[in-house]
Design a protein around this motif. Structure first.
Motif, PDB file in Angstrom:
ATOM      1  N   PHE A  89       0.840  -1.194   0.000  1.00 22.68           N
ATOM      2  CA  PHE A  89       0.000   0.000   0.000  1.00 22.68           C
ATOM      3  C   PHE A  89       0.878   1.249   0.000  1.00 22.68           C
ATOM      4  N   ARG A  90       0.539   2.198  -0.881  1.00 24.01           N
ATOM      5  CA  ARG A  90       1.336   3.417  -1.036  1.00 24.01           C
ATOM      6  C   ARG A  90       0.432   4.640  -1.104  1.00 24.01           C
ATOM      7  N   ALA A  91       1.039   5.786  -0.799  1.00 18.36           N
ATOM      8  CA  ALA A  91       0.303   7.045  -0.937  1.00 18.36           C
ATOM      9  C   ALA A  91       0.164   7.438  -2.395  1.00 18.36           C
ATOM     10  N   GLU A  92       1.150   7.046  -3.229  1.00 17.61           N
ATOM     11  CA  GLU A  92       1.102   7.331  -4.657  1.00 17.61           C
ATOM     12  C   GLU A  92       2.042   6.379  -5.385  1.00 17.61           C
ATOM     13  N   LEU A  93       1.884   6.329  -6.701  1.00 11.85           N
ATOM     14  CA  LEU A  93       2.744   5.493  -7.535  1.00 11.85           C
ATOM     15  C   LEU A  93       3.689   6.380  -8.335  1.00 11.85           C
ATOM     16  N   PRO A  94       4.910   5.920  -8.607  1.00 13.09           N
ATOM     17  CA  PRO A  94       5.823   6.718  -9.439  1.00 13.09           C
ATOM     18  C   PRO A  94       5.310   6.766 -10.873  1.00 13.09           C
ATOM     19  N   LYS A  95       5.204   7.978 -11.423  1.00 16.94           N
ATOM     20  CA  LYS A  95       4.627   8.122 -12.761  1.00 16.94           C
ATOM     21  C   LYS A  95       5.372   9.168 -13.565  1.00 16.94           C
ATOM     22  N   THR A  96       5.256   9.039 -14.883  1.00 16.20           N
ATOM     23  CA  THR A  96       5.699  10.113 -15.766  1.00 16.20           C
ATOM     24  C   THR A  96       4.699  11.245 -15.640  1.00 16.20           C
ATOM     25  N   ILE A  97       5.048  12.424 -16.126  1.00 16.83           N
ATOM     26  CA  ILE A  97       4.136  13.556 -16.034  1.00 16.83           C
ATOM     27  C   ILE A  97       2.879  13.332 -16.872  1.00 16.83           C
ATOM     28  N   ALA A  98       2.943  12.413 -17.852  1.00 18.55           N
ATOM     29  CA  ALA A  98       1.772  12.093 -18.664  1.00 18.55           C
ATOM     30  C   ALA A  98       0.900  11.035 -18.001  1.00 18.55           C
ATOM     31  N   GLY A  99       1.316  10.550 -16.820  1.00 25.61           N
ATOM     32  CA  GLY A  99       0.457   9.641 -16.076  1.00 25.61           C
ATOM     33  C   GLY A  99       0.740   8.173 -16.260  1.00 25.61           C
ATOM     34  N   LYS A 100       1.820   7.828 -16.923  1.00 27.14           N
ATOM     35  CA  LYS A 100       2.149   6.415 -17.122  1.00 27.14           C
ATOM     36  C   LYS A 100       2.980   5.932 -15.939  1.00 27.14           C
ATOM     37  N   VAL A 101       2.549   4.805 -15.337  1.00 25.10           N
ATOM     38  CA  VAL A 101       3.260   4.288 -14.180  1.00 25.10           C
ATOM     39  C   VAL A 101       4.667   3.839 -14.585  1.00 25.10           C
ATOM     40  N   LEU A 102       5.645   4.245 -13.790  1.00 28.30           N
ATOM     41  CA  LEU A 102       7.033   3.851 -14.041  1.00 28.30           C
ATOM     42  C   LEU A 102       7.279   2.487 -13.397  1.00 28.30           C
ATOM     43  N   LYS A 103       6.872   1.440 -14.104  1.00 24.60           N
ATOM     44  CA  LYS A 103       7.045   0.093 -13.561  1.00 24.60           C
ATOM     45  C   LYS A 103       8.521  -0.246 -13.401  1.00 24.60           C
ATOM     46  N   ARG A 104       9.347   0.347 -14.240  1.00 20.60           N
ATOM     47  CA  ARG A 104      10.786   0.125 -14.118  1.00 20.60           C
ATOM     48  C   ARG A 104      11.289   0.592 -12.755  1.00 20.60           C
ATOM     49  N   ALA A 105      10.743   1.719 -12.269  1.00 21.81           N
ATOM     50  CA  ALA A 105      11.148   2.233 -10.958  1.00 21.81           C
ATOM     51  C   ALA A 105      10.717   1.289  -9.843  1.00 21.81           C
ATOM     52  N   LEU A 106       9.524   0.709  -9.985  1.00 22.16           N
ATOM     53  CA  LEU A 106       9.048  -0.258  -8.989  1.00 22.16           C
ATOM     54  C   LEU A 106       9.947  -1.495  -8.968  1.00 22.16           C
TER      55      LEU A 106
END
Length: 559
Positions: free
Chosen positions: A532-549
């Protein structure tokens, strides 16, 4: 109708399967709009209005300014700005002299800026005073000869233009810029520049208009070479799809960043082509967006799923009148069905999902706004666009309904990757662009994206597509956002982990989510881990950065 293009039967009479695309400089869109609608408001920026005649004059001045600094045909001009008038002016001014625009993400840090400037071999950059320290910090490590600095205040109406510096400094922003030694004032240079008309003839099929850097969500960003023809074709394809929009009447809500290829085509280029008014939003804020819709009555709202998610979860959305919006198209990442349904209920507007990628300018597919659509699909191919699903290992076309890699062909497909012939040859074969996305086509020609080929999770020999699991999680009433990845597992090879963002004030346990998923998914697809997280890492266009996860998981395993 060709038997291998079943989607053509769904085209309404207003859309034909093929069109002629003019071969000229993309900047002619602006010249034509200013000729036909000189007094029409082109840009609305925080209360400031700029009409087409004024915008064209500013673009001509910018073109002549760049020439005076030694920018030549084919040179790359980096533009690192949010959605503001200067972005549009610099973009079209660059194209007018046959130079190549390189739109740079304003959120980039020094390392990312340095990589992009060196890769593009840009000698000049237009940026904000707010962003100047980051650019200046890498200047010596790049080939930059000139930094042209502008400020948000330069296009604000009175008294906002006077108050802006005080407000910015109170928030801790550094607006001090040491002019001289290759650092110039955008405002001063524009004022001094000639307003003489300039728009060079280009070889539209071969000459580049844009180096569009990929988001880098799965690796190092690559420069996508998009020609004038690529961008003209895709802008016209989109305009044909929205055939009920009348030239000179549409109002666009410009919340998608222009440096993202979706925003550049479906907002900036399309609004100019159609002589529309573009409401420039430099930073997305749900409350500000709702107020802008109620006050300025936009008719078209292209957005990313995260924007629609933020709006439907805003506590006061029902207090706003959203009825002016006639057309909404979601892109940049997959649109959860629950989000689409809820936004349509709240706004009364039809929200369609489209599909594209930087390598195709970007749009190749969309559902019809006025015609048959299938929720959960990306719709059908655009005019002059062919698509099929092939086996990733052999390239053989897959039977209807079977999963394979989506490949596309059309006039919007890139020329290749900048200085990367080997990478180009991997994705461009016989005119077909291999997208890296796994998809299926049904018997009516509607395509569904199953997942990224690189995101595929193979657990215990089973192929698991994260998007399917994400859709199930989005259906849960307490979940606001979710992303699923495959993490290493000693027994299964990989196993499924879900990252969850809950709605405000809501609570759910892992056990409850496990029960929820098991009722809707085969057991091997059910996540084995939840975070559970407060937010997910994303690009400014809203695509989740799965690579960062995944990088976080790898780092944790090494400890």
């Amino acid at each position: 109708m060709p038997l291998d293009k079943p989607w053509l039967c769904h085209y309404p009479s207003e859309i034909t399967s093929t069109y002629e695309y003019p071969k000229h400089n993309l900047a002619l869109f602006l010249i034509q709009a200013a000729r036909d609608y000189p007094e029409r408001t082109a840009l609305h920026f925080m209360g400031k209005k700029i009409n087409y005649e004024q915008l064209l004059e500013a673009a001509y001045r910018c073109a002549n300014m760049l020439k005076s600094l030694g920018v030549k045909r084919g040179d790359r001009v980096a533009i690192m700005l949010p959605n503001c008038p200067q972005t549009v002016i610099a973009y079209y001014g660059t194209l007018m002299i046959g130079a190549v625009a390189v739109l740079t993400n304003p959120l980039y840090k020094e390392r990312e800026i340095e990589h992009q400037l060196n890769d593009a071999e840009a000698k000049i950059m237009v940026t904000l005073d707010l962003l100047f320290p980051r650019v200046h910090a890498v200047k010596q490590q790049t080939g930059l000869e000139h930094i042209i600095v502008t400020s948000i205040k330069e296009f604000l109406p009175f008294p906002k233009n006077l108050l802006y510096p005080f407000k910015a400094k109170r928030s801790g922003a550094n607006l001090d810029v040491p002019y001289g030694k290759g650092v110039h004032s955008f405002h001063s240079l524009i004022q001094l520049a000639s307003q003489e008309a300039v728009c060079v003839d280009v070889d539209a099929v071969n000459e580049l208009a844009l180096l569009q850097y990929t988001g880098g969500t799965t690796g190092a960003a690559k420069g996508v070479m998009l020609t004038h023809s690529n961008l003209i074709a895709n802008t016209l394809q989109v305009s044909r799809w929205f055939y009920k929009a009348k030239r000179g009447e549409s109002i666009y809500l410009g919340a998608l960043p222009f440096f993202h290829v979706f925003g550049m085509t479906v907002l900036m280029n399309l609004s100019i082509l159609t002589a529309g008014m573009n409401i420039l939003i430099p930073k997305f804020d749900a409350k500000d967006i709702l107020e802008s819709i109620q006050r300025l009555k936009p008719t078209m709202f292209p957005g990313a799923p995260t924007m629609y998610i933020a709006l439907i979860n805003h506590p006061t959305i029902t207090n706003y009148d959203l009825s002016s919006i006639e057309m909404c198209i979601s892109g940049a990442s997959s649109l959860p069905l629950e989000v689409q349904t809820k936004f349509e209920q709240l706004s009364g507007c039809k929200l369609i999902e489209g599909y594209g990628l930087s390598e195709s300018s970007p749009v190749t597919h969309a559902n019809l706004l006025w015609g048959k659509r299938k929720n959960g699909t990306i719709g059908i191919p655009f005019p002059d666009t062919d698509a099929k699903v092939v086996a990733p290992d052999t390239g053989e076309e897959m039977p209807v309904g079977e999963i394979g890699e989506l490949v596309v062909k059309g006039p919007q497909v890139m020329k290749g990757y900048w200085k990367r012939p080997e990478e180009t040859s991997k994705v461009l074969r016989d005119g077909w662009l291999y997208t890296g996305d796994m998809a299926r086509m049904d018997e009516e020609g509607f395509f569904t994206i199953v997942d990224r080929k690189k995101d595929l999770v193979i657990a215990g020999g089973f192929n698991i597509y994260p998007r399917e699991i994400e859709e199930v999680l989005f259906e849960h009433p307490h979940i606001q956002d979710a992303s699923v990845v495959g993490i290493p597992d000693e027994y299964r090879g990989e196993t499924v982990k879900a990252y969850i963002v809950l709605r405000a004030g809501k609570h759910v346990t892992e056990e409850e989510l496990n029960v929820w998923c098991r009722a809707r998914l085969a057991s091997y697809k059910v996540p084995r881990h939840y975070e559970f997280r407060a937010e997910l890492p994303k690009t400014i266009a809203g695509k989740v950065l799965k690579r960062a996860l995944l990088e976080e998981e790898t780092t944790a395993l090494m400890k």
